[in-house]
Motif scaffolding. Structure first.
Motif, mmCIF file in Angstrom:
data_model
loop_
_atom_site.group_PDB
_atom_site.id
_atom_site.type_symbol
_atom_site.label_atom_id
_atom_site.label_comp_id
_atom_site.label_asym_id
_atom_site.label_seq_id
_atom_site.Cartn_x
_atom_site.Cartn_y
_atom_site.Cartn_z
ATOM 1 N N LEU A 1 -13.015 -56.005 20.192
ATOM 2 C CA LEU A 1 -12.162 -55.064 19.459
ATOM 3 C C LEU A 1 -11.995 -55.456 17.990
ATOM 4 C CD1 LEU A 1 -10.267 -52.593 19.680
ATOM 5 C CD2 LEU A 1 -8.443 -54.150 20.353
ATOM 6 N N GLU A 2 -11.872 -56.756 17.749
ATOM 7 C CA GLU A 2 -11.622 -57.225 16.388
ATOM 8 C C GLU A 2 -12.679 -56.736 15.402
ATOM 9 O OE1 GLU A 2 -11.427 -61.422 17.066
ATOM 10 O OE2 GLU A 2 -9.625 -61.199 18.317
ATOM 11 N N SER A 3 -13.945 -56.813 15.816
ATOM 12 C CA SER A 3 -15.011 -56.389 14.907
ATOM 13 C C SER A 3 -15.291 -54.898 14.987
ATOM 14 C CB SER A 3 -16.295 -57.168 15.200
ATOM 15 O OG SER A 3 -16.114 -58.538 14.892
ATOM 16 N N LEU A 4 -15.087 -54.330 16.162
ATOM 17 C CA LEU A 4 -15.352 -52.897 16.297
ATOM 18 C C LEU A 4 -14.320 -52.073 15.546
ATOM 19 C CD1 LEU A 4 -17.542 -51.293 17.836
ATOM 20 C CD2 LEU A 4 -17.469 -53.717 18.367
ATOM 21 N N GLY A 5 -13.111 -52.601 15.471
ATOM 22 C CA GLY A 5 -12.067 -51.897 14.746
ATOM 23 C C GLY A 5 -12.463 -51.665 13.300
ATOM 24 N N VAL B 1 -10.511 -42.047 14.877
ATOM 25 C CA VAL B 1 -10.698 -42.389 16.291
ATOM 26 C C VAL B 1 -9.964 -43.683 16.623
ATOM 27 C CG1 VAL B 1 -12.899 -41.221 16.604
ATOM 28 C CG2 VAL B 1 -12.855 -43.570 15.752
ATOM 29 N N HIS B 2 -9.597 -43.811 17.872
ATOM 30 C CA HIS B 2 -8.878 -44.987 18.342
ATOM 31 C C HIS B 2 -9.857 -46.159 18.483
ATOM 32 C CE1 HIS B 2 -6.452 -47.647 20.704
ATOM 33 N NE2 HIS B 2 -5.436 -46.811 20.708
ATOM 34 N N PRO B 3 -9.562 -47.286 17.840
ATOM 35 C CA PRO B 3 -10.469 -48.450 17.918
ATOM 36 C C PRO B 3 -10.713 -48.901 19.349
ATOM 37 C CG PRO B 3 -8.721 -48.813 16.306
ATOM 38 C CD PRO B 3 -8.372 -47.559 17.024
ATOM 39 N N GLY B 4 -9.690 -48.824 20.177
ATOM 40 C CA GLY B 4 -9.827 -49.234 21.568
ATOM 41 C C GLY B 4 -10.866 -48.409 22.295
ATOM 42 N N VAL B 5 -10.856 -47.122 22.044
ATOM 43 C CA VAL B 5 -11.822 -46.238 22.705
ATOM 44 C C VAL B 5 -13.237 -46.541 22.215
ATOM 45 C CG1 VAL B 5 -12.516 -43.843 23.055
ATOM 46 C CG2 VAL B 5 -10.096 -44.444 23.074
ATOM 47 N N VAL B 6 -13.367 -46.758 20.922
ATOM 48 C CA VAL B 6 -14.680 -47.111 20.373
ATOM 49 C C VAL B 6 -15.195 -48.382 21.032
ATOM 50 C CG1 VAL B 6 -15.946 -47.790 18.309
ATOM 51 C CG2 VAL B 6 -14.185 -46.028 18.156
ATOM 52 N N THR B 7 -14.316 -49.353 21.148
ATOM 53 C CA THR B 7 -14.718 -50.626 21.755
ATOM 54 C C THR B 7 -15.126 -50.441 23.208
ATOM 55 O OG1 THR B 7 -13.122 -51.730 20.313
ATOM 56 C CG2 THR B 7 -14.006 -53.005 22.154
ATOM 57 N N GLU B 8 -14.377 -49.623 23.913
ATOM 58 C CA GLU B 8 -14.708 -49.373 25.318
ATOM 59 C C GLU B 8 -16.101 -48.772 25.470
ATOM 60 O OE1 GLU B 8 -10.146 -48.610 27.003
ATOM 61 O OE2 GLU B 8 -11.506 -46.938 26.659
ATOM 62 N N VAL B 9 -16.401 -47.805 24.629
ATOM 63 C CA VAL B 9 -17.716 -47.152 24.725
ATOM 64 C C VAL B 9 -18.819 -48.123 24.312
ATOM 65 C CG1 VAL B 9 -19.144 -45.258 23.898
ATOM 66 C CG2 VAL B 9 -16.717 -44.879 24.353
ATOM 67 N N PHE B 10 -18.562 -48.874 23.266
ATOM 68 C CA PHE B 10 -19.547 -49.877 22.831
ATOM 69 C C PHE B 10 -19.784 -50.896 23.938
ATOM 70 C CE2 PHE B 10 -20.584 -53.833 20.408
ATOM 71 C CZ PHE B 10 -21.751 -53.381 19.804
ATOM 72 N N TRP B 11 -18.714 -51.328 24.549
ATOM 73 C CA TRP B 11 -18.821 -52.289 25.653
ATOM 74 C C TRP B 11 -19.612 -51.673 26.813
ATOM 75 C CZ3 TRP B 11 -14.579 -52.932 29.811
ATOM 76 C CH2 TRP B 11 -14.999 -53.859 30.771
ATOM 77 N N ALA B 12 -19.295 -50.435 27.135
ATOM 78 C CA ALA B 12 -20.002 -49.772 28.238
ATOM 79 C C ALA B 12 -21.500 -49.712 27.959
ATOM 80 C CB ALA B 12 -19.445 -48.365 28.451
ATOM 81 N N ALA B 13 -21.853 -49.431 26.732
ATOM 82 C CA ALA B 13 -23.272 -49.358 26.373
ATOM 83 C C ALA B 13 -23.930 -50.726 26.525
ATOM 84 C CB ALA B 13 -23.425 -48.846 24.945
ATOM 85 N N LEU B 14 -23.249 -51.759 26.037
ATOM 86 C CA LEU B 14 -23.788 -53.115 26.186
ATOM 87 C C LEU B 14 -23.935 -53.466 27.664
ATOM 88 C CD1 LEU B 14 -21.759 -55.075 23.471
ATOM 89 C CD2 LEU B 14 -24.217 -54.591 23.466
ATOM 90 N N HIS B 15 -22.925 -53.106 28.428
ATOM 91 C CA HIS B 15 -22.964 -53.398 29.866
ATOM 92 C C HIS B 15 -24.144 -52.679 30.522
ATOM 93 C CE1 HIS B 15 -21.619 -54.291 33.904
ATOM 94 N NE2 HIS B 15 -21.625 -53.003 34.202
ATOM 95 N N GLY B 16 -24.344 -51.445 30.159
ATOM 96 C CA GLY B 16 -25.478 -50.695 30.698
ATOM 97 C C GLY B 16 -26.797 -51.347 30.332
ATOM 98 N N LEU B 17 -26.942 -51.724 29.072
ATOM 99 C CA LEU B 17 -28.183 -52.379 28.645
ATOM 100 C C LEU B 17 -28.385 -53.677 29.424
ATOM 101 C CD1 LEU B 17 -28.134 -51.886 24.761
ATOM 102 C CD2 LEU B 17 -29.584 -50.731 26.441
ATOM 103 N N ALA B 18 -27.331 -54.455 29.533
ATOM 104 C CA ALA B 18 -27.438 -55.757 30.202
ATOM 105 C C ALA B 18 -27.867 -55.603 31.660
ATOM 106 C CB ALA B 18 -26.106 -56.498 30.114
ATOM 107 N N THR B 19 -27.185 -54.726 32.368
ATOM 108 C CA THR B 19 -27.452 -54.618 33.810
ATOM 109 C C THR B 19 -28.755 -53.890 34.101
ATOM 110 O OG1 THR B 19 -26.100 -52.606 33.926
ATOM 111 C CG2 THR B 19 -25.020 -54.682 34.421
#
Lengths: 192, 192
Positions: A137-141, A148-166
């Motif tokens: 969140l610190e850097s995505l903010g 847009v809400h930084p938390g939501v951006v971070t969640e989507v970014f995280w989801a994308a990373l998670h998808g790529l990883a798995t």
DNA sequence: TCGGATGTCTAGCGGTGCTAGGATCGCTGC
DNA sequence: GCAGCGATCCTAGCACCGCTAGACATCCGA
């Protein structure tokens, strides 16, 4: 009282031994190879001892996950701190995240694929998990738009990373162009 | 020849029964409840019969996954066709994808979370799986920049959807703002 | 009608997570 | 120093898992 303290100390040592052994075994041969019998044999105790430390296998997975989350948070913060500028920080985060997932697949699974009995996104969420998210969140903010809400951006970014990883690790995304995918993701989130 | 044909027909019917039952059981109680004993009991045959149709449980999961992929491809194409304009098509795709994952969690797991023994991203990949990816690609290609490979864009978009689907369902992302996350994702990919 | 192939079932193997109950060990108070 | 007691640990076993060998019955073709 010294006797009791010593016993508690020994218990704590054994608990760490259990977790370290479970993690090692999982990284070597996958979580399906981490059976209570094998784990007990490796720590040179009988099975029931495991149940005096943890409720069951699920709780062991959960404990490894919390341990891993703390490490991931550290890795993410280190990567972000070493980068110059918002765009570079987001790129560094992405690489650090995927690198952690690739280097510690079993721990990553414990955190985000398996059921470790942990609460997420609630008040009871273990601190290290919240902290790992906070590190993102610190850097995505910095790169989130004002509207847009930084938390939501971070969640989507995280989801994308998670998808790529798995998807990459399970062979559902081709190993080639992994770097290209990461760069594209970063571009989409840190363009402004 | 008629006798043999009848037998083959009956075998095919039973195979569909096995798959339908496995899928139903998995959707009702999760894949961990789909044991060969329970499955055999539900189809009113003994366990070994399952093994005359499939090599093992893994192959049953794989078959359900292929079946699901065909359905998903259909759902994605229908959603895209009903939308006007590139941006709307990408949004419709995202919603259709997440909707499919939410409505058919067991099938989704068979496709993207469990090991069904399937090849991905290779020549041997089952056609329905390739087709589901193609359904995404068709609309994503429209919004990909000229300087980037449409396939890579689709892969990253897919990974993000997959992350949202799995993290949301496992409770790792809060159910609230799910719509907001989807919209934000679409914005990032269909802005040009 | 009979022989044989085909199909199905019973029974069982080695494994899983987990637990009850007994034995043994080590500490504490006399 | 020692007896008794409580904590600690292990043996043995439960019900379940995926999977398979081999006996049995059933149905087909000659």
């Amino acid at each position: 009282m010294s006797v009791q303290e010593r016993k508690e100390r020994e218990r704590a040592i054994r608990e760490r031994l259990i977790l370290a052994t479970a993690r090692e075994l999982a990284e070597q041969q996958g979580w399906e190879a981490v059976t209570t019998r094998r784990l007990a044999e490796r720590i040179e105790y009988s099975q029931p001892v495991l149940y005096s430390h943890f409720r069951g296998k699920r709780e062991i997975i959960g404990a490894v996950a919390v341990e891993g989350a703390a490490e991931m948070a550290t890795a993410l913060r280190a990567a972000a701190a070493a980068a110059d500028g918002p765009r570079a920080r987001v790129a560094a985060l992405a690489h650090a995240y995927l690198d952690f997932a690739a280097r510690n697949p079993a721990v990553y699974d414990a955190m985000f694929q398996l059921d470790g009995g942990l609460d997420f996104a609630t008040a009871d969420t273990p601190e290290p998990l919240k902290d790992a998210f906070a590190a993102l969140l610190e850097s995505l903010g910095e790169v989130a738009g004002d509207d847009v809400h930084p938390g939501v951006v971070t969640e989507v970014f995280w989801a994308a990373l998670h998808g790529l990883a798995t998807l990459t690790r399970s062979g559902r995304l081709p190993p080639a162009f992994a770097e290209g995918r990461t760069e594209l993701l970063v571009d989409h989130f840190a363009r402004r």
